[in-house]
Design a protein around this motif. Structure first.
Motif, PDB file in Angstrom:
ATOM      1  N   PHE A  13       1.054  -1.571  -0.025  1.00  0.00           N
ATOM      2  CA  PHE A  13       0.360   0.242  -0.151  1.00  0.00           C
ATOM      3  C   PHE A  13       0.968   1.053  -0.016  1.00  0.00           C
ATOM      4  O   PHE A  13       1.101   1.584   1.056  1.00  0.00           O
ATOM      5  CB  PHE A  13      -0.968   0.221   0.547  1.00  0.00           C
ATOM      6  N   LEU A  16       4.661   1.416   1.972  1.00  0.00           N
ATOM      7  CA  LEU A  16       4.284  -0.022   2.435  1.00  0.00           C
ATOM      8  C   LEU A  16       4.235  -1.250   1.912  1.00  0.00           C
ATOM      9  O   LEU A  16       3.037  -1.579   1.560  1.00  0.00           O
ATOM     10  CB  LEU A  16       3.365   0.296   3.959  1.00  0.00           C
ATOM     11  N   VAL A  18       3.345  -4.843   2.559  1.00  0.00           N
ATOM     12  CA  VAL A  18       2.546  -5.764   3.827  1.00  0.00           C
ATOM     13  C   VAL A  18       3.495  -7.428   3.177  1.00  0.00           C
ATOM     14  O   VAL A  18       2.995  -7.464   4.070  1.00  0.00           O
ATOM     15  CB  VAL A  18       1.135  -5.505   3.527  1.00  0.00           C
ATOM     16  N   PRO A  37       1.688 -11.320  15.250  1.00  0.00           N
ATOM     17  CA  PRO A  37       1.753  -9.560  15.556  1.00  0.00           C
ATOM     18  C   PRO A  37       0.917  -9.077  14.914  1.00  0.00           C
ATOM     19  O   PRO A  37       0.880  -9.671  13.602  1.00  0.00           O
ATOM     20  CB  PRO A  37       3.046  -8.909  15.915  1.00  0.00           C
ATOM     21  N   SER A  38       0.555  -7.991  15.457  1.00  0.00           N
ATOM     22  CA  SER A  38      -0.544  -6.692  15.450  1.00  0.00           C
ATOM     23  C   SER A  38       0.231  -5.706  13.805  1.00  0.00           C
ATOM     24  O   SER A  38       1.272  -5.990  13.816  1.00  0.00           O
ATOM     25  CB  SER A  38      -1.112  -5.923  15.490  1.00  0.00           C
ATOM     26  N   GLY A  39      -0.422  -6.143  12.496  1.00  0.00           N
ATOM     27  CA  GLY A  39       0.553  -5.390  11.327  1.00  0.00           C
ATOM     28  C   GLY A  39       1.316  -6.252  10.630  1.00  0.00           C
ATOM     29  O   GLY A  39       2.048  -5.749   9.119  1.00  0.00           O
ATOM     30  N   SER A  40       1.381  -7.374  10.847  1.00  0.00           N
ATOM     31  CA  SER A  40       2.108  -8.427   9.885  1.00  0.00           C
ATOM     32  C   SER A  40       1.526  -8.799   8.564  1.00  0.00           C
ATOM     33  O   SER A  40       2.225  -9.235   7.735  1.00  0.00           O
ATOM     34  CB  SER A  40       2.778  -9.086  10.778  1.00  0.00           C
ATOM     35  N   GLY A  41      -0.119  -8.323   8.534  1.00  0.00           N
ATOM     36  CA  GLY A  41      -0.109  -8.676   6.874  1.00  0.00           C
ATOM     37  C   GLY A  41      -1.299  -9.481   6.875  1.00  0.00           C
ATOM     38  O   GLY A  41      -1.745  -9.738   5.793  1.00  0.00           O
ATOM     39  N   LYS A  42      -1.325 -10.314   8.536  1.00  0.00           N
ATOM     40  CA  LYS A  42      -2.543 -11.195   7.677  1.00  0.00           C
ATOM     41  C   LYS A  42      -3.818 -11.197   7.397  1.00  0.00           C
ATOM     42  O   LYS A  42      -4.278 -11.784   6.857  1.00  0.00           O
ATOM     43  CB  LYS A  42      -3.143 -11.409   9.679  1.00  0.00           C
ATOM     44  N   SER A  43      -4.908  -9.861   7.987  1.00  0.00           N
ATOM     45  CA  SER A  43      -5.563  -9.307   7.417  1.00  0.00           C
ATOM     46  C   SER A  43      -5.874  -9.576   5.963  1.00  0.00           C
ATOM     47  O   SER A  43      -6.170 -10.355   4.923  1.00  0.00           O
ATOM     48  CB  SER A  43      -6.604  -8.657   7.859  1.00  0.00           C
ATOM     49  N   THR A  44      -4.216  -8.464   5.203  1.00  0.00           N
ATOM     50  CA  THR A  44      -4.158  -8.520   3.889  1.00  0.00           C
ATOM     51  C   THR A  44      -4.073  -9.992   3.174  1.00  0.00           C
ATOM     52  O   THR A  44      -4.876 -10.181   2.583  1.00  0.00           O
ATOM     53  CB  THR A  44      -3.060  -7.730   3.369  1.00  0.00           C
ATOM     54  N   GLU A 149     -10.068 -13.357  12.586  1.00  0.00           N
ATOM     55  CA  GLU A 149     -10.013 -13.437  14.003  1.00  0.00           C
ATOM     56  C   GLU A 149     -11.686 -13.324  14.626  1.00  0.00           C
ATOM     57  O   GLU A 149     -11.759 -12.035  15.296  1.00  0.00           O
ATOM     58  CB  GLU A 149      -9.433 -11.979  14.295  1.00  0.00           C
TER      59      GLU A 149
HETATM   60  N1  LIG Z   1      -6.464  -0.898   2.384  1.00  0.00           N
HETATM   61  C1  LIG Z   1      -5.202  -0.630   3.429  1.00  0.00           C
HETATM   62  N2  LIG Z   1      -4.797   0.654   2.913  1.00  0.00           N
HETATM   63  C2  LIG Z   1      -3.566   1.294   4.014  1.00  0.00           C
HETATM   64  N3  LIG Z   1      -2.525  -0.074   4.325  1.00  0.00           N
HETATM   65  C3  LIG Z   1      -3.535  -0.342   4.529  1.00  0.00           C
HETATM   66  C4  LIG Z   1      -4.611  -0.941   4.206  1.00  0.00           C
HETATM   67  N4  LIG Z   1      -4.539  -2.382   4.791  1.00  0.00           N
HETATM   68  C5  LIG Z   1      -3.791  -2.356   5.734  1.00  0.00           C
HETATM   69  N5  LIG Z   1      -2.672  -1.452   5.391  1.00  0.00           N
HETATM   70  C6  LIG Z   1      -1.308  -2.022   6.189  1.00  0.00           C
HETATM   71  O1  LIG Z   1      -0.725  -3.053   5.828  1.00  0.00           O
HETATM   72  C7  LIG Z   1      -0.339  -3.726   7.537  1.00  0.00           C
HETATM   73  C8  LIG Z   1      -1.414  -4.739   7.769  1.00  0.00           C
HETATM   74  O2  LIG Z   1      -2.168  -4.832   7.881  1.00  0.00           O
HETATM   75  P1  LIG Z   1      -3.616  -5.703   8.008  1.00  0.00           P
HETATM   76  O3  LIG Z   1      -4.112  -6.011   8.625  1.00  0.00           O
HETATM   77  O4  LIG Z   1      -3.018  -6.966   7.228  1.00  0.00           O
HETATM   78  O5  LIG Z   1      -2.177  -6.580   9.586  1.00  0.00           O
HETATM   79  P2  LIG Z   1      -2.757  -8.198  10.565  1.00  0.00           P
HETATM   80  O6  LIG Z   1      -1.915  -8.905  10.531  1.00  0.00           O
HETATM   81  O7  LIG Z   1      -4.102  -8.355  10.133  1.00  0.00           O
HETATM   82  O8  LIG Z   1      -2.932  -6.906  11.979  1.00  0.00           O
HETATM   83  P3  LIG Z   1      -4.107  -7.046  12.868  1.00  0.00           P
HETATM   84  O9  LIG Z   1      -3.472  -8.652  13.807  1.00  0.00           O
HETATM   85  O10 LIG Z   1      -4.135  -6.263  14.067  1.00  0.00           O
HETATM   86  O11 LIG Z   1      -5.210  -7.862  12.351  1.00  0.00           O
HETATM   87  C9  LIG Z   1      -0.662  -2.436   8.319  1.00  0.00           C
HETATM   88  O12 LIG Z   1       0.083  -1.613   8.591  1.00  0.00           O
HETATM   89  C10 LIG Z   1      -2.390  -1.653   7.883  1.00  0.00           C
HETATM   90  O13 LIG Z   1      -2.046  -0.486   8.410  1.00  0.00           O
END
Ligand SMILES: Nc1ncnc2c1ncn2[C@@H]1O[C@H](COP(=O)(O)OP(=O)(O)OP(=O)(O)O)[C@@H](O)[C@H]1O
Ligand SMILES: [Mg+2]
Length: 231
Positions: A13, A16, A18, A37-44, A149
């Motif tokens: 993004f 960044l 991801v 960890p939070s922000g590691s990219g799991k949801s992405t 989650e």
């Molecule tokens: N649509 C988007 N636009 C810009 N940045 C994004 C977008 N989606 C995710 N990010 C960024 O990508 C990184 C990974 O986000 P993601 O949601 O995949 O993490 P996560 O591992 O699911 O975290 P969590 O455990 O907090 O849910 C974060 O820094 C987030 O801010």
């Protein structure tokens, strides 16, 4: 049989990065947990897997429909429970109404929600909403169900309720990929666990292997987790 494969998936993004090259496979009947960890990219990662997000590069191969259950349920607030389940199968999958309604009723019964057909999401508890959301995903007959989650918006009692539902699905050999911060649950239910860190798969293997890993980031992550638990 392999149902799903990701090959070298990358997603950024802006500046960044991801996902920095994720490759994984999911076998039929397998339960795969993703922790990290939070922000590691799991949801992405899950959003790419379920086509809510387009990867910048890499390849995704799948056989059949993929379903997603969100952290915040994401039910349609203006639709009844029944319509939440049946709308996409009828309108998008073009299936016969009678057949879809029959399946929806069976699923609601299985989720202990047979009396909630006509209710609207705002009339349901968080746990009930999440069960509707799982039933909605199942009503599309997915080959794989992805969970992001699924219990993090719920209090401990309702969390147990949803974890039980997921365990029952595992017992039926429904193929699932579950992003979770419930470490004991992940240990117990998973055939395989992936630890993600900063956009890569840092550790992967059976729960025994992953949870006893000497990987420094993994140990740090579990350490923080145990601290959090004792607060
Ligand atoms: N649509 C988007 N636009 C810009 N940045 C994004 C977008 N989606 C995710 N990010 C960024 O990508 C990184 C990974 O986000 P993601 O949601 O995949 O993490 P996560 O591992 O699911 O975290 P969590 O455990 O907090 O849910 C974060 O820094 C987030 O801010
Ligand atoms: Mg997330």
């Amino acid at each position: 049989m392999q149902l799903f494969e990701m090959k070298d998936i990358k997603k950024s993004f802006g500046d960044l990065d991801v996902l920095k090259g994720i490759s994984l496979t999911v076998e039929e009947g397998e339960v795969l947990s993703i922790i990290g960890p939070s922000g590691s990219g799991k949801s992405t990662l899950l959003r790419c897997a379920t086509h809510l997000e387009t990867p910048d590069s890499g390849e995704i191969k799948q056989s059949g429909e993929v379903g997603l259950v969100f952290q915040n349920f994401n039910l349609f607030p203006h639709f009844s429970v029944m319509k939440n389940l049946t709308d996409a199968p009828i309108r998008v999958q073009k299936r016969k109404k009678e057949e879809v309604f029959r399946q929806a009723r069976e699923l609601l019964k299985k989720m202990g929600l047979e009396d909630k057909e006509k209710a609207y999401p705002y009339q349901l508890s968080g746990g009930q909403q999440q069960r509707v959301s799982i039933a909605r995903a199942l009503c599309m007959n997915p080959k794989i169900l992805f969970f992001d989650e699924p219990t993090s918006a719920l209090d401990p009692e309702l969390t147990g309720e949803i974890l039980k539902v997921i365990k029952d699905l595992a017992a039926e050999h429904i193929t699932m990929v579950i992003v979770t911060h419930e470490m004991n649950f992940a240990k117990e239910i998973s055939d395989r666990v992936i630890f993600m860190d900063q956009g890569v798969i840092a550790v992967e293997g059976t729960p025994e292997v992953v949870f006893s890993s000497e990987n420094a980031r993994m140990k740090e992550f579990l350490g923080k987790f145990h601290q959090g638990m004792s607060d």
